[in-house]
Write a protein that holds these residues in place. Sequence first.
Motif, PDB file in Angstrom:
ATOM      1  N   HIS A  20      40.011  39.618  34.566  1.00  0.00           N
ATOM      2  CA  HIS A  20      39.843  39.932  32.867  1.00  0.00           C
ATOM      3  C   HIS A  20      40.250  41.762  32.577  1.00  0.00           C
ATOM      4  N   THR A  40      42.640  43.532  35.205  1.00  0.00           N
ATOM      5  CA  THR A  40      41.899  42.821  36.648  1.00  0.00           C
ATOM      6  C   THR A  40      42.329  41.920  37.049  1.00  0.00           C
ATOM      7  N   VAL A  42      40.757  39.116  38.876  1.00  0.00           N
ATOM      8  CA  VAL A  42      39.508  38.596  39.362  1.00  0.00           C
ATOM      9  C   VAL A  42      39.091  37.294  40.408  1.00  0.00           C
ATOM     10  N   SER A  43      40.630  36.541  40.514  1.00  0.00           N
ATOM     11  CA  SER A  43      40.535  35.262  41.044  1.00  0.00           C
ATOM     12  C   SER A  43      39.608  34.647  41.956  1.00  0.00           C
ATOM     13  N   ARG A  44      39.539  35.715  42.766  1.00  0.00           N
ATOM     14  CA  ARG A  44      38.977  35.652  44.316  1.00  0.00           C
ATOM     15  C   ARG A  44      37.289  35.444  43.745  1.00  0.00           C
ATOM     16  N   LEU A  45      36.590  36.617  42.851  1.00  0.00           N
ATOM     17  CA  LEU A  45      35.462  36.753  42.374  1.00  0.00           C
ATOM     18  C   LEU A  45      34.942  35.558  41.550  1.00  0.00           C
ATOM     19  N   ALA A  46      36.270  34.783  40.757  1.00  0.00           N
ATOM     20  CA  ALA A  46      36.076  33.596  39.708  1.00  0.00           C
ATOM     21  C   ALA A  46      35.496  32.539  40.847  1.00  0.00           C
ATOM     22  N   LEU A  48      34.717  32.811  43.945  1.00  0.00           N
ATOM     23  CA  LEU A  48      33.292  32.410  44.391  1.00  0.00           C
ATOM     24  C   LEU A  48      32.287  32.171  43.106  1.00  0.00           C
ATOM     25  N   HIS A  49      31.914  32.477  42.136  1.00  0.00           N
ATOM     26  CA  HIS A  49      31.660  32.022  40.962  1.00  0.00           C
ATOM     27  C   HIS A  49      31.316  31.193  41.041  1.00  0.00           C
TER      28      HIS A  49
END
Length: 263
Positions: A20, A40, A42-46, A48-49
């Motif tokens: 991001h 930032t 955000v691979s893990r967040l992506a 999970l999404h």
Amino acid sequence: MQLRDEAARIYAFPDGTVYHFAVRPVQDKYGIPYTEVMATDVSRLAALHAALQQENERLADANRRAKRLYDNMPDIVREEEILKMKMRVHDDIGHTLLAARRALRHEHDLARIKSETAEWESSISLLCRARQEDAAEDPLTCMQRRAAVLGAAVQLRGAYPAARATRELYALILRECTSNAVRHAGATELYADSEHRSQAWHLCITNNGAPPKAEIKEGGGLSSLRRRIEKAGGTVTVHSLPVFVLEVTLPDKESIYDTCYDR
């Protein structure tokens, strides 16, 4: 690859990472303007999404299937009741046959023989009534309707036999394959290709479910199906890998299944 609009500035890179980017204007202590860019991970967040979206789609599909099942519940209950009745009639007929044979063998009096005959006529009447209910609909159409209750669509491709006996056997084969494909492979579509080959009908069945992880061992359903097909003069070939394929060949004659069709 940019995942969202320009304002969000979220990008996925070929190595699988997702970042991001935040851009804002800043000034130093002397008032000189600069552009600050913050990246930032955000691979893990992506991930999970994406997993959440897949789970939501799976739940939505399960909800649609549950709704179809609920909508068709009256038909399912009716079919269960018919099946119970057929099982009872089957037992009654077996009992009556044994009793009649014993009565004739031991030369019982006429009144007792007439009593046994009355039980036989009652069983036959119930069985004929059940057969008439099923005979009102084309076997393949009935099969497709039952498959839809399970959340599966059966696509009939090619040429199909006109003889009802063969169509009934086709329907029996496809019902068993549908049940197995939905239960064991999570299939939602079955593909049935039929064609006429040198005085014989050839049926090939596949599905869009998960391929088998190992060689398929025939259980009660497939084994029973094989016996019925072979009794009708046909052959069965099961291919497990790389995908499941069931091939059936049946002789082209009007009465191949008059004595061996048993729901």
